[in-house]
Design an enzyme around this catalytic site. Structure first.
Site, PDB file in Angstrom:
ATOM      1  N   THR A 100      18.796  37.714  -3.111  1.00  0.00           N
ATOM      2  CA  THR A 100      19.668  38.442  -2.480  1.00  0.00           C
ATOM      3  C   THR A 100      20.850  38.235  -2.007  1.00  0.00           C
ATOM      4  OG1 THR A 100      17.091  39.842  -1.912  1.00  0.00           O
ATOM      5  CG2 THR A 100      19.271  40.368  -0.541  1.00  0.00           C
ATOM      6  N   TYR A 158       8.008  38.986  -3.118  1.00  0.00           N
ATOM      7  CA  TYR A 158       9.217  39.542  -1.485  1.00  0.00           C
ATOM      8  C   TYR A 158       9.731  40.972  -1.037  1.00  0.00           C
ATOM      9  CZ  TYR A 158      14.288  38.710   0.524  1.00  0.00           C
ATOM     10  OH  TYR A 158      15.275  39.080   0.312  1.00  0.00           O
ATOM     11  N   LYS A 183       6.914  36.195   0.264  1.00  0.00           N
ATOM     12  CA  LYS A 183       8.564  35.769   1.598  1.00  0.00           C
ATOM     13  C   LYS A 183       8.605  37.505   2.173  1.00  0.00           C
ATOM     14  CE  LYS A 183      13.401  35.386   1.871  1.00  0.00           C
ATOM     15  NZ  LYS A 183      14.809  35.484   1.352  1.00  0.00           N
TER      16      LYS A 183
END
Length: 301
Positions: free
Chosen positions: A47, A136, A165
């Site tokens: 990201t 994630y 995550k």
């Protein structure tokens, strides 16, 4: 059994030149710098790395450059997120052939799929990609908050689910990941995506974090991690308060990528502050505020 991935992992920024082409020299320099400063792993195509602004070829090129630069000294765990499940599978297999240590994947981020369809998405990737995979959870960008119960189901059914995550601000969510999922699979990594939650997550029984500011000053994150793991809570708290001072960078910047790139610039790194539109470099006023934080903490290359 300990977690497969742990400690301090950087969601690697993607350096660009002024014309917004890849800055290959800066990619290699930054990967070496992070390895030298103590990251346990690097997460390209992230990201913070503007993965949605990269072509497939660029994502592969950045990952290859990082692999070459670190030479096996730290894990390389690239992102394979995509809206089409089979695109994630194909990218994961390509990265497997490059020799990466694992991969990271978010939910699809356009169509908001049901938990049942989300399970099919992740299960397909876990079955078809022969790598340890971190799933994630970043609801602020995907619009989907992965239920802890889904992590538990996937952990029971897929041994290559390496962990979670989570870029969320909920202590309850992390507590449940530890008490529900990690209790079932001791090797399941619980990792925060937020710098300021590193110590709290460790204290709850988590394993570390994948945090944007570890691109620029991972030595501070390592100080928190190492002190806590050695049982020196006083030193861990002192280092954490230093990290909290650094996190003020986010108060002024307009995005994770540009906050990190600006911090690296004012520290004297050979990394330019450019980001691909619609992101743009921070203003001179913001840059000076970030520079003041860097000076206060003695951060320079």
């Amino acid at each position: 059994m300990s977690a497969r991935f742990y400690g301090v992992i950087s969601p690697f920024i993607t350096p660009f030149r002024e014309d917004l082409s890849l800055d290959r020299e800066a990619v290699a320099w930054l990967a070496r710098y992070q390895a030298e400063k103590g990251v346990h792993g690097i997460f390209p195509n992230s990201t913070t790395g503007e993965f949605v602004h990269l072509s497939r070829e660029e994502a592969v090129e950045v990952t290859r450059l990082v692999l070459e630069a670190v030479g096996g000294k730290v894990w390389v765990i690239p992102g394979i997120s995509a809206n089409y499940t089979e695109d994630s599978v194909a990218l994961g297999r390509t990265f497997k052939d490059l020799g990466v240590d694992g991969a990271v994947v978010t939910p699809p981020y356009f169509f908001k799929v049901s938990p049942e369809r989300l399970k099919v998405h992740f299960s397909t990737i876990l079955e078809k990609v022969d790598l340890p995979i971190i799933v994630y959870n970043i609801p602020a960008t995907t619009g989907i908050n992965i239920p802890v119960g889904l992590y538990l189901e996937l952990a029971k059914e897929h041994s290559n689910l390496a962990g979670a995550k989570a870029t969320v601000e909920s202590f309850t969510y992390f507590r449940q990941l530890v008490q529900v999922v990690k209790a079932e699979r001791k090797d399941f990594a619980v990792l925060t995506g937020l710098d300021d939650l590193l110590l709290p997550v460790l204290m709850m029984g988590g394993d570390g974090g994948i945090m944007a500011l570890a691109n620029a000053a991972p030595q501070i994150h390592r100080e928190v991690y190492d002190a806590y793991r050695s049982g020196d809570l006083k030193r861990a708290l002192e280092a954490w308060h230093k990290l909290l001072r650094l996190v003020r960078v986010y108060d002024y910047a307009t995005s994770f990528p540009t906050s990190v790139k600006t911090l690296l610039k004012v520290m004297g790194a050979p990394v330019k502050p450019y980001a691909r539109t619609p992101l743009t470099p921070e203003t001179r006023e913001v840059e000076e505020k970030i520079a003041q934080i860097a000076r206060e903490l003695g951060l320079k290359i």
